[in-house]
Design a protein around this motif. Structure first.
Motif, PDB file in Angstrom:
ATOM      1  N   ALA A   9       3.043  -2.457  -7.375  1.00 33.44           N
ATOM      2  CA  ALA A   9       1.943  -3.338  -6.944  1.00 33.44           C
ATOM      3  C   ALA A   9       0.871  -2.534  -6.224  1.00 33.44           C
ATOM      4  O   ALA A   9       0.398  -2.921  -5.160  1.00 33.44           O
ATOM      5  N   CYS A  10       0.471  -1.428  -6.813  1.00 34.30           N
ATOM      6  CA  CYS A  10      -0.459  -0.499  -6.165  1.00 34.30           C
ATOM      7  C   CYS A  10      -1.734  -1.183  -5.674  1.00 34.30           C
ATOM      8  O   CYS A  10      -2.509  -1.714  -6.462  1.00 34.30           O
ATOM      9  N   ASN A  11      -1.894  -1.187  -4.347  1.00 32.23           N
ATOM     10  CA  ASN A  11      -3.068  -1.722  -3.654  1.00 32.23           C
ATOM     11  C   ASN A  11      -3.252  -3.227  -3.781  1.00 32.23           C
ATOM     12  O   ASN A  11      -4.369  -3.742  -3.625  1.00 32.23           O
ATOM     13  N   SER A  12      -2.158  -3.945  -4.032  1.00 32.22           N
ATOM     14  CA  SER A  12      -2.195  -5.398  -3.880  1.00 32.22           C
ATOM     15  C   SER A  12      -2.015  -5.715  -2.402  1.00 32.22           C
ATOM     16  O   SER A  12      -1.024  -5.316  -1.797  1.00 32.22           O
ATOM     17  N   HIS A  16       5.474  -0.228  -3.778  1.00 33.69           N
ATOM     18  CA  HIS A  16       4.107   0.285  -3.711  1.00 33.69           C
ATOM     19  C   HIS A  16       3.607   0.718  -5.085  1.00 33.69           C
ATOM     20  O   HIS A  16       2.482   0.390  -5.482  1.00 33.69           O
ATOM     21  N   HIS A  17       4.417   1.446  -5.826  1.00 33.45           N
ATOM     22  CA  HIS A  17       4.004   1.912  -7.147  1.00 33.45           C
ATOM     23  C   HIS A  17       3.738   0.744  -8.091  1.00 33.45           C
ATOM     24  O   HIS A  17       2.753   0.751  -8.840  1.00 33.45           O
ATOM     25  N   ASP A  24       2.475  -0.647   1.534  1.00 34.60           N
ATOM     26  CA  ASP A  24       1.752   0.495   2.078  1.00 34.60           C
ATOM     27  C   ASP A  24       0.355   0.139   2.560  1.00 34.60           C
ATOM     28  O   ASP A  24      -0.326   0.982   3.160  1.00 34.60           O
ATOM     29  N   HIS A  40      -5.208   5.916  -0.847  1.00 36.94           N
ATOM     30  CA  HIS A  40      -5.247   4.492  -1.200  1.00 36.94           C
ATOM     31  C   HIS A  40      -6.164   3.637  -0.330  1.00 36.94           C
ATOM     32  O   HIS A  40      -6.675   2.624  -0.816  1.00 36.94           O
ATOM     33  N   TYR A  55       1.269  -7.699  -1.886  1.00 37.07           N
ATOM     34  CA  TYR A  55       2.519  -7.238  -2.491  1.00 37.07           C
ATOM     35  C   TYR A  55       2.825  -5.770  -2.213  1.00 37.07           C
ATOM     36  O   TYR A  55       3.966  -5.350  -2.360  1.00 37.07           O
ATOM     37  N   ASP A  56       1.835  -4.991  -1.845  1.00 40.57           N
ATOM     38  CA  ASP A  56       2.019  -3.561  -1.600  1.00 40.57           C
ATOM     39  C   ASP A  56       2.258  -3.318  -0.112  1.00 40.57           C
ATOM     40  O   ASP A  56       1.339  -3.471   0.701  1.00 40.57           O
ATOM     41  N   HIS A 116       0.947   8.416 -10.147  1.00 38.62           N
ATOM     42  CA  HIS A 116       1.177   6.988 -10.314  1.00 38.62           C
ATOM     43  C   HIS A 116       1.329   6.610 -11.784  1.00 38.62           C
ATOM     44  O   HIS A 116       2.106   5.706 -12.117  1.00 38.62           O
TER      45      HIS A 116
END
Length: 448
Positions: free
Chosen positions: A202-205, A199-200, A211, A332, A208-209, A378
């Motif tokens: 690829a934040c908000n991909s 998650h860190h 979360d 997020h 890939y994220d 982050h």
């Protein structure tokens, strides 16, 4: 003395080494072969796989102390990255990180762990007293709500210990992780590290994220309606008839679902720990810790006088802890999203784009575990939570300097932004010109 001429490879050539079994990265223009190291990487292989084939200097600085640099030499390929350059944003970010290190901020934990653990054990004692020594239904309800708060605070210690050492040694730090994560909350620290590091990075991909990947229950973007592939889980997130129905009402079901979100986390823990397809660090310790939780928690619930009170206790404790799950979503869900792998050369920009802070008074820092400063966390994940409020003005100034967003909302505003995002996607999901897929079972994030 003979001068050794430097050897260079182009960014395009480096990009070819981005697959499992062939993983190269660049740090400050020097190219390293991390293929064999990936399986032993303390943060797991997912961050390396996601960032392989490019320069990862900012991510490396964010996640590693200065002592980690000495281990790079043995991985050096002998190549340097041709036409290597550093953006002005990255220069300022690295300078700020260096200044924090020079000030000793990464080592100033200010006894937060001691105070938090003391409060956790005090709350646990009160919960035991309320269940075992009191006969009042209100006392049992209060104990359940306090247990939910205990889970929140224990999770914060587990989170902190996963990012930096909160104890005096690595062994004690690992013990704190298993105690606060597995034993007290029933959620595996191994599962948390696996998903949280991804998650860190690829934040908000969207692809890939992990979360953001909650199909079929939630979708923060209509891009999920095309049944995109999750590169984290290695499968397609099918947008089928069930998904369409659930997402269409997600702005109404959001809070009720969060009250039972822990059920999915328990399931994820078991799926990971008992899946032999993945290399799980400290699998035995993690399983032992989970067994501790599933011993004391059912025994505690069984001490209540009747089934209605037992059900009330379980539901109330999960509902109380859902505030923490809500907080993670607020940070997020309403932020900017993108499709594709993370890029190593826009670390600062991606973190500012994909996170929202929650503004609150300093006396509420304990309640949010410092994570209301989500952007600060982050950008500097190794920084103790006691320092996040102090560095916030510096982060704001850096964002202003480079024209990047810094969004700090009240708790109410963050909820409204999130609900608006969910409602927008819900209304789009009701558009039946988007054909559903023919797969009805995607309720949980199975690992294959």
């Amino acid at each position: 003395m003979e001068v050794v001429e430097k050897k260079y490879i182009t960014p395009e050539e480096l990009r070819e080494h981005n697959k499992p079994g062939d993983l190269w990265i660049s740090i400050q223009g020097k190219v390293y072969n991390v293929t064999d190291w990936a399986k032993d990487h303390p943060g797991g292989d997912v961050p390396i796989i996601n960032l392989a084939g490019q320069d990862v200097t900012d991510a490396f600085i964010a996640y590693h102390p200065g002592t980690a640099w000495q281990y790079l030499d043995k991985l050096f390929t002998g190549y340097h990255l041709k036409d290597f350059s550093v953006s002005e944003v990255s220069k300022d970010y690295r300078k700020l990180s260096f200044e924090f290190a020079k000030m000793g901020l990464f080592d100033k934990k200010e006894h937060v762990t001691l105070y938090t653990l003391s409060s956790v054990f005090l709350m646990f004692a009160i919960v035991l007293y309320g269940v075992l020594s009191c006969t009042s239904v209100l006392a049992h309800l209060g104990s359940a709500l306090l247990l939910g708060l205990l889970w929140m605070q224990s999770t914060y210690v587990g989170h902190d210990s996963g990012h930096y050492e909160v104890m005096s040694s690595r062994e004690y730090n690992k013990f704190a992780q298993i105690l606060c994560g597995n034993c007290l909350t029933g959620i595996s620290i191994a599962w948390w590290k696996w998903t949280h590091n991804a998650h860190h990075i690829a934040c908000n991909s969207l692809d890939y994220d992990p979360d953001l990947q909650h199909i079929p229950v939630f979708a923060v973007s209509s891009r999920f309606f095309s049944s995109m592939k999750s590169y984290f889980y290695g499968r397609y997130l099918k947008f089928d008839a069930l998904s369409r129905f659930l997402v269409s009402y997600q702005h109404w079901t959001f809070y009720p679902v969060l009250c039972f979100a822990r059920v999915n986390l328990y399931l994820q823990t078991f799926l990971l720990l008992f899946s032999w397809k993945r290399n799980v660090p400290d699998r035995a310790y993690n399983i032992a810790g989970i067994l501790v939780f599933w011993t004391w928690f059912p025994l505690l619930v069984s001490c209540l006088p009747n089934w209605p009170e037992r059900v009330m206790f379980v539901v109330a404790s999960m509902a109380a802890c859902s505030v923490q799950h809500l907080q993670f979503c607020l940070n997020h869900f309403a932020a900017n999203v993108y499709v594709g792998p993370p890029s190593g050369n826009d670390w600062f920009e991606k973190q500012t784009s994909g996170t929202l802070d929650i503004s609150c008074s300093s006396w509420m820092d304990w309640f949010f575990g410092g994570l209301q400063f989500q952007l600060e966390h982050h950008l500097f994940p190794r920084l103790p939570r006691a320092q996040l409020r102090k560095i916030s003005p510096l982060v704001i100034d850096l964002c202003k300097k480079h024209g990047l967003p810094y969004r700090s909302l009240s708790f109410l505003e963050a909820n409204l932004w999130t609900l608006k995002t969910l409602r927008t996607a819900a209304l789009q999901a009701r558009d039946h010109t988007i054909p559903p897929q023919n797969l009805l079972w995607e309720a949980f994030h199975t690992h294959g």
